[in-house]
Design a protein around this motif. Structure first.
Motif, short mmCIF file in Angstrom:
data_model
loop_
_atom_site.label_atom_id
_atom_site.label_comp_id
_atom_site.label_asym_id
_atom_site.label_seq_id
_atom_site.Cartn_x
_atom_site.Cartn_y
_atom_site.Cartn_z
N PRO A 55 0.75 -1.18 -0.02
CA PRO A 55 0.05 0.02 0.13
C PRO A 55 0.95 1.32 0.06
O PRO A 55 2.20 1.14 0.13
CB PRO A 55 -0.89 -0.18 1.20
CG PRO A 55 -0.09 -0.98 2.15
CD PRO A 55 0.74 -1.96 1.11
N PRO A 56 0.17 2.49 -0.39
CA PRO A 56 1.13 3.63 -0.32
C PRO A 56 1.87 3.84 1.24
O PRO A 56 1.58 3.18 1.99
CB PRO A 56 -0.02 4.83 -0.14
CG PRO A 56 -1.16 4.05 -0.73
CD PRO A 56 -1.15 2.67 -0.35
N ALA A 57 2.83 4.78 1.16
CA ALA A 57 3.80 4.73 2.18
C ALA A 57 2.99 5.34 3.36
O ALA A 57 2.03 6.03 3.42
CB ALA A 57 4.79 5.77 1.91
N TRP A 93 0.12 1.62 8.60
CA TRP A 93 -1.09 0.97 8.44
C TRP A 93 -1.64 0.21 9.42
O TRP A 93 -0.66 -0.83 9.92
CB TRP A 93 -1.41 0.26 7.02
CG TRP A 93 -1.36 1.33 5.88
CD1 TRP A 93 -0.17 1.76 5.37
CD2 TRP A 93 -2.43 1.54 5.15
NE1 TRP A 93 -0.51 2.53 4.19
CE2 TRP A 93 -1.92 2.40 3.92
CE3 TRP A 93 -3.69 1.43 4.85
CZ2 TRP A 93 -2.76 3.12 3.06
CZ3 TRP A 93 -4.63 1.70 3.98
CH2 TRP A 93 -4.03 2.73 2.85
N ILE A 94 -2.83 0.24 10.02
CA ILE A 94 -3.15 -0.83 11.13
C ILE A 94 -4.46 -1.10 10.67
O ILE A 94 -5.39 -0.48 10.44
CB ILE A 94 -3.35 0.10 12.47
CG1 ILE A 94 -1.80 0.42 12.92
CG2 ILE A 94 -3.88 -0.98 13.40
CD1 ILE A 94 -1.96 1.36 14.09
N LEU A 132 1.34 -2.69 9.63
CA LEU A 132 2.21 -2.64 8.38
C LEU A 132 2.94 -1.37 8.51
O LEU A 132 2.49 -0.26 8.30
CB LEU A 132 1.54 -2.73 7.01
CG LEU A 132 2.14 -2.27 5.78
CD1 LEU A 132 3.31 -3.62 5.78
CD2 LEU A 132 1.16 -2.61 4.47
N GLY A 133 4.21 -1.29 8.62
CA GLY A 133 5.13 -0.37 8.66
C GLY A 133 5.73 0.06 7.41
O GLY A 133 5.62 -0.54 6.71
N GLU A 134 6.19 1.50 7.27
CA GLU A 134 6.79 1.96 6.19
C GLU A 134 8.00 1.25 5.60
O GLU A 134 7.93 1.23 4.20
CB GLU A 134 7.22 3.41 6.29
CG GLU A 134 6.10 4.44 6.49
CD GLU A 134 6.77 5.80 6.76
OE1 GLU A 134 6.54 6.65 5.87
OE2 GLU A 134 7.24 6.09 7.68
N ASP A 135 8.58 0.34 6.38
CA ASP A 135 9.67 -0.31 6.08
C ASP A 135 9.26 -1.84 5.51
O ASP A 135 10.21 -2.53 5.12
CB ASP A 135 10.85 -0.61 6.83
CG ASP A 135 10.22 -1.01 8.59
OD1 ASP A 135 9.01 -1.44 8.53
OD2 ASP A 135 11.10 -1.42 9.11
N ALA A 175 3.29 -7.11 11.38
CA ALA A 175 3.32 -7.64 12.89
C ALA A 175 2.06 -7.85 13.13
O ALA A 175 1.04 -7.04 12.63
CB ALA A 175 4.11 -6.83 13.70
N THR A 176 1.61 -8.98 13.70
CA THR A 176 0.28 -9.12 14.09
C THR A 176 0.26 -9.36 15.52
O THR A 176 1.06 -9.82 16.22
CB THR A 176 -0.18 -10.62 13.27
OG1 THR A 176 0.39 -11.48 13.77
CG2 THR A 176 -0.25 -9.92 11.66
#
Length: 64
Positions: free
Chosen positions: A14-16, A19-20, A34-37, A41-42
């Protein structure tokens, strides 16, 4: 409860930004980060039927 961490190709996601995602169920609430890098993680926490936001916050705090 369990945690899972892995990396995905951040260039095809997804875009930079961070995201949670949340999937709230009757027994468990799953929180996906979902981190920028590209870090994914869940966290699975018990759902809180009296206040659904409590489980979401608990999951986010556990992942950060």
């Amino acid at each position: 409860m369990h945690n899972r961490h892995e990396r995905v190709d951040a260039h095809h996601g997804p875009p930079a930004g961070v995201w949670i995602f949340v999937d709230r169920g009757g027994t468990f609430t799953d929180v996906i980060f979902l981190g920028e890098d590209g870090l994914v993680a869940t966290k699975k926490v018990l759902s809180t039927s009296d206040d659904y936001s409590r489980a979401v916050v608990e999951g986010i705090v556990a992942l950060t």
